[in-house]
Every structure is written in structure tokens, then in C-alpha cells.
Design a protein around this motif. Structure first.
Motif, short mmCIF file in Angstrom:
data_model
loop_
_atom_site.label_atom_id
_atom_site.label_comp_id
_atom_site.label_asym_id
_atom_site.label_seq_id
_atom_site.Cartn_x
_atom_site.Cartn_y
_atom_site.Cartn_z
N THR A 88 1.22 4.95 0.62
CA THR A 88 0.87 6.50 1.30
C THR A 88 1.48 7.57 0.94
N ARG A 141 0.89 -1.47 0.46
CA ARG A 141 0.05 0.07 0.03
C ARG A 141 1.10 1.01 -0.09
N SER A 183 -3.20 7.92 6.01
CA SER A 183 -3.68 7.46 4.63
C SER A 183 -3.40 7.65 3.13
N SER A 196 -8.94 1.83 3.10
CA SER A 196 -8.43 1.59 2.01
C SER A 196 -8.39 0.73 0.73
#
Length: 491
Positions: free
Chosen positions: A56, A54, A473, A417
Motif C-alpha cells: 500500500t 498487500r 488503500s 483490494s
């Protein structure tokens, strides 16, 4: 849980009233390695093997004037699953720009909403003056994670499991790599495009499974454009020219102001995957802008393309936003833009385009089982945005064959997410697997990784695992199958 702090990061950010520097967007100030993560609910499946990555936006230094969340420095997070065990780590992406600012002790480049003249050094991207933060997307290609930036950057590679930094790909072209390049798991190819402010304004390229640039051709456009995503089928790549782009007169003055030209059609370029410029075929469609596509495939004489159509690509300013951020907040609100699941059909025999709305709900950031990329597929998984904020609080599963759909919503104060699909070991069907997502819980001030069984989608998360800290986030993510990494399918 055993957590090793690898690095404490400087804390120079003052949030003030900025909505994207606090709450679920609070920058994270630690890099860690963690094993033995605590299971809060359910159990870790033994038929899940791979890594969830992920990207960010995690700013280290304050903005020169006005901060846009896409200016934040890239921070990559990794969760690995194997044999019922799970581990986590996170690292800043060591871009050239971040390294220079760390040495300088402050910002050197203006952001997306700032005057380019504020930049103290030459920059990157289609702007030509901003920092390549490599903070937008992440894919796994040739055995390496590749992170990319919103308006084209050089791309940065990391080991997908250790997150060790491996630098810029040697094939990265002068105009960089767009935010969204695509990996075809069937043959290991990476397809990408880029764009700039000078002719021909766009290029399209292919990198083979051995990490070699094997194809790179110009895609001439009428002027500077702002394409964000692409798609591909078994035999074609699909690029675009949407009528949302910089005002040409203001651009000559060095001002990057976006305008939507409602009297111009959307245009889609279809090119054979190793095709020449003269083989491009252009198709016209209703005017819009598309941030993200889901999938594309060939069906008889037609190419079918699914993505998220914007009803209002240039929405009205956001009322009640902090002063100076009204426009930014409107462009981050999918409800104002009216992003809806949409289908285009391009007939290669007649040259005609047809269109179909697939869902009237506001949805975006879709995922599919990547083993079905470029193929006729059945299931799609879209994220549901929180009205007014660039945060997600639920998901929708679509059966694109029957038209059925199922929706789940997170409890109040929890934010999700982007959730890629992770196939179950020895999967028996397209939706036999899990959605993997990070959840930030503003009530507990912690983050979790959750698993949703796609076969029991309406049940919601079947496993919740505590992370060692609260994540900031961001935007995009991917899943890489462990078997594919070890067997060389992705390397």
C-alpha cells in the motif's frame, strides 16, 4: 484479538481536499502484530494454508507541492492462514529514501506530479529524480517477499511471514527493477525488465530460484518509453513498446509530460526466456496502453496474451477534481481510460497479430491461479473500479472457455483490494480455492480480510475477519502457498 503495537508512526499529513489522503486512502499510523483475529461472519477454512501480502501507498511526510498517491511510502501488510488460524502484521518498507527522510524530518524528493528540480538529492527510477518508495507491487521469490516501485527501483526484500527487512537484492541492476516482475512457480525463476531515459532504453533479465542473476540483455527501443507490465509463457517472455510515452521535446527540458501517439502501433517484443537481443521478434497491434496483463500461453504456432486494453490511454481531464489534480484523477479512473479485457494472438510462423475483445465491461487488476501461469488456463478474476476513484467495489469471474461470467458487488461504503487466488489444499480443479482481499468499511471505519470461495463465487464473501485497524488503500498483492514456502518451491 491480541494486538501488539510495534511502532507508532509520525503524523505529518494534512488531507485538505485531496481525495487520496482521506477516507479509504487515509494513511495508517501504526505498525502492529495481531493474533486471534475476530471472525465477523462464517468460519476460517482449514484447507487454506499460506500468506496474503498487500503493498500500500502510505505517505509519512507531506508532498513538496502536489501529492500523487503513487508517491506514498510502501507499507506491506501480511495475513497468514494455517490450520484454521489467522494472524496479521504490517510494516513500512525501509527504503533508502524513507530512511533518509526520517532522518531529515521531511520530504527530500519530488513526486510524480512535481518539478524534479525540487528534489534535494539525486533520486531513482526512470524519472531519475524521484524516491524509490517500493510501494507498488509485491511477489514472493527465493523465499523472500520482493517489493517494487512504479517507475523502476532497486526492489526491497522482506521475510514473507515476519516482514523482517532483508534489504536490496545483490543482483538489482543499475536501472532497477520494473514495477511488475513475474515469478514462474513451475521452476522458481523471476523474470523482470527495466527502462530508462538513455539507450537502449530497456533491459530484460532472469533470476533463478537460488536468487542469482543468470540472464540480462538489452531490448533496444526507439526512445524513452513507459512500459508497466510484462508476461511470459513456457518458452518466451513478452515485453512491450506502447505509443504512450513522454513528449520527447519537453523531456529535453526536464519536463515529464505523457502523450499518446494514436498514429503509432503498439509493439510487442517476444524473446526466448534466455534469448539474446538478436532473437527478439516484434509484433504490431492496435495502438493502446496496457497497465496489467493476466496470463500468456503457447497454442500451436501462436502465443496467446490476455490483458486490459485501454480505449483512451490519454483521457480528458477530470471535471470537478480539486484544482491541479484534474489530470491525475483522469489517469486513475479506469472508466475514463476504458480498460477492457482483451486478447492478442501472435503467430510465430506468419508474424501476424490478431485481437479479440473478451468483455465490454470496464475491468482491471486481474488475477489467476498462479499454478496456471504460462499455461492454457480457464478462469480469470478481475476487479471492478468505483467510477471516478482508484478504489474497487466488486469482482468478476470469467470462464474463458465458455464465455460465462459472474459478478459480485460490495455493499455501499465498502472498498476492496486486489484479490489473488489461493488454491485450496488438495485442490481438484483450477478454480478450487479462494480469492483473498482486504475490505475497508467506511461505515464502521474498520478493515477486514475476506475470503470468497471461487467455486461459489456468486455467494460473495464466505468469511469476514476483523483487522486491528483501518488500512490505507494501495495497488498490488500476492498469495504464497504455505506448502511451497516450507517445501522450497518458492525458495
Amino acid at each position: 484479538m491480541t494486538t501488539k503495537i510495534v511502532r507508532e508512526l509520525p503524523n505529518h499529513i494534512q488531507a485538505g481536499d485531496h481525495p487520496y489522503l482521506q477516507n479509504a486512502w487515509t494513511p495508517l499510523r501504526q505498525e502492529v502484530d495481531a493474533v486471534g483475529l475476530r471472525v465477523l461472519e462464517g468460519h476460517i477454512p482449514t484447507d487454506l494454508d499460506g500468506v496474503y501480502l498487500r503493498n500500500t501507498q502510505n505517505p509519512i511526510f507531506p508532498a513538496m507541492d502536489r501529492y500523487h498517491p503513487f508517491d506514498g511510502d510502501g507499507m506491506l501488510h501480511m495475513v497468514s492462514f494455517r490450520d484454521g488460524q489467522v494472524a496479521y502484521r504490517n510494516r513500512l518498507i525501509e527504503t533508502k529514501g524513507l530512511q533518509a527522510e526520517m532522518e531529515h524530518g521531511g520530504r527530500l524528493w519530488a513526486g510524480l506530479m512535481e518539478d524534479p528540480a525540487l528534489s534535494k538529492r539525486p533520486g531513482w527510477g526512470a524519472h531519475g529524480s524521484i524516491k524509490d518508495a517500493s510501494s507498488t507491487d509485491v511477489v514472493v521469490h527465493a523465499g523472500k517477499a520482493l517489493t517494487t516501485y512504479y517507475q523502476c527501483g532497486e526492489g526491497y526484500r522482506l521475510d514473507p511471514q515476519t516482514l523482517d527487512q532483508q534489504g536490496i537484492p545483490p543482483w538489482s541492476p543499475l536501472d532497477g527493477i520494473s514495477a511488475h516482475c513475474k515469478v514462474d512457480e513451475s521452476n522458481g525463476e523471476l523474470l523482470f525488465f527495466n527502462y530508462s531515459q538513455y539507450a537502449p532504453y530497456m533491459h530484460y533479465g532472469v533470476v533463478d530460484r537460488h536468487d542469482r542473476l543468470v540472464h540480462y540483455v538489452p531490448v533496444p527501443l526507439p526512445g524513452p518509453r513507459l512500459p508497466h507490465d510484462m508476461a511470459f509463457t513456457e518458452n518466451y517472455a513478452i515485453l512491450n513498446d506502447f505509443p504512450l510515452f513522454w513528449d520527447e521535446q519537453l523531456l529535453k527540458q526536464g519536463r515529464h509530460v505523457v502523450r499518446f501517439h494514436r498514429d503509432m502501433p503498439s509493439r510487442f517484443a517476444i524473446i526466448p526466456r534466455r534469448g539474446k537481443t538478436e532473437e527478439i521478434r516484434w509484433f504490431e497491434a492496435a495502438p493502446t496502453f496496457v497497465l496489467h496483463f493476466l496470463n500468456a500461453y503457447e497454442e500451436g504456432d501462436e502465443i496467446v496474451l490476455d490483458g486490459y486494453f485501454q480505449d483512451e490511454p490519454m483521457p480528458r481531464n477530470f471535471e470537478g477534481a480539486p484544482k491541479g489534480y484534474e489530470r491525475m484523477m483522469s489517469y486513475l479512473d479506469q472508466y475514463k481510460m476504458g480498460t477492457r479485457l482483451h486478447r492478442w494472438r501472435f503467430n510465430l510462423r506468419t508474424g501476424q497479430t490478431s485481437e479479440q475483445r473478451l468483455d465490454e465491461r470496464v475491468l482491471e487488476f486481474g488475477m489467476i491461479n498462479q499454478r496456471y501461469a504460462a499455461k492454457h488456463y480457464r478462469y480469470a478474476y478481475s476487479a471492478v473500479q468505483v467510477p471516478g476513484l482508484f478504489l474497487f467495489n466488486g469482482y468478476v469471474k470469467h470462464d474463458l472457455v465458455t464465455g460465462e461470467s459472474w459478478q459480485i458487488a460490495l455493499p455501499e461504503g465498502q472498498f476492496a483490494s486486489e484479490a489473488p487466488f489461493a488454491p485450496r489444499l488438495n485442490a481438484q480443479s483450477e478454480d478450487d480455492g479462494y480469492l483473498v482481499s482486504f475490505i475497508t468499511n467506511e461505515t464502521t471505519q474498520r478493515s477486514e480480510v475476506v475470503l470468497i470461495d471461487a467455486l461459489r463465487f456468486s455467494d460473495g464473501p464466505i468469511c469476514r475477519i476483523e483487522l486491528p485497524h483501518k488500512l490505507c488503500s494501495g495497488t498490488h498483492s500476492c498469495w504464497a502457498n504455505g506448502e511451497d514456502l516450507r517445501d522450497g518451491v518458492l525458495s
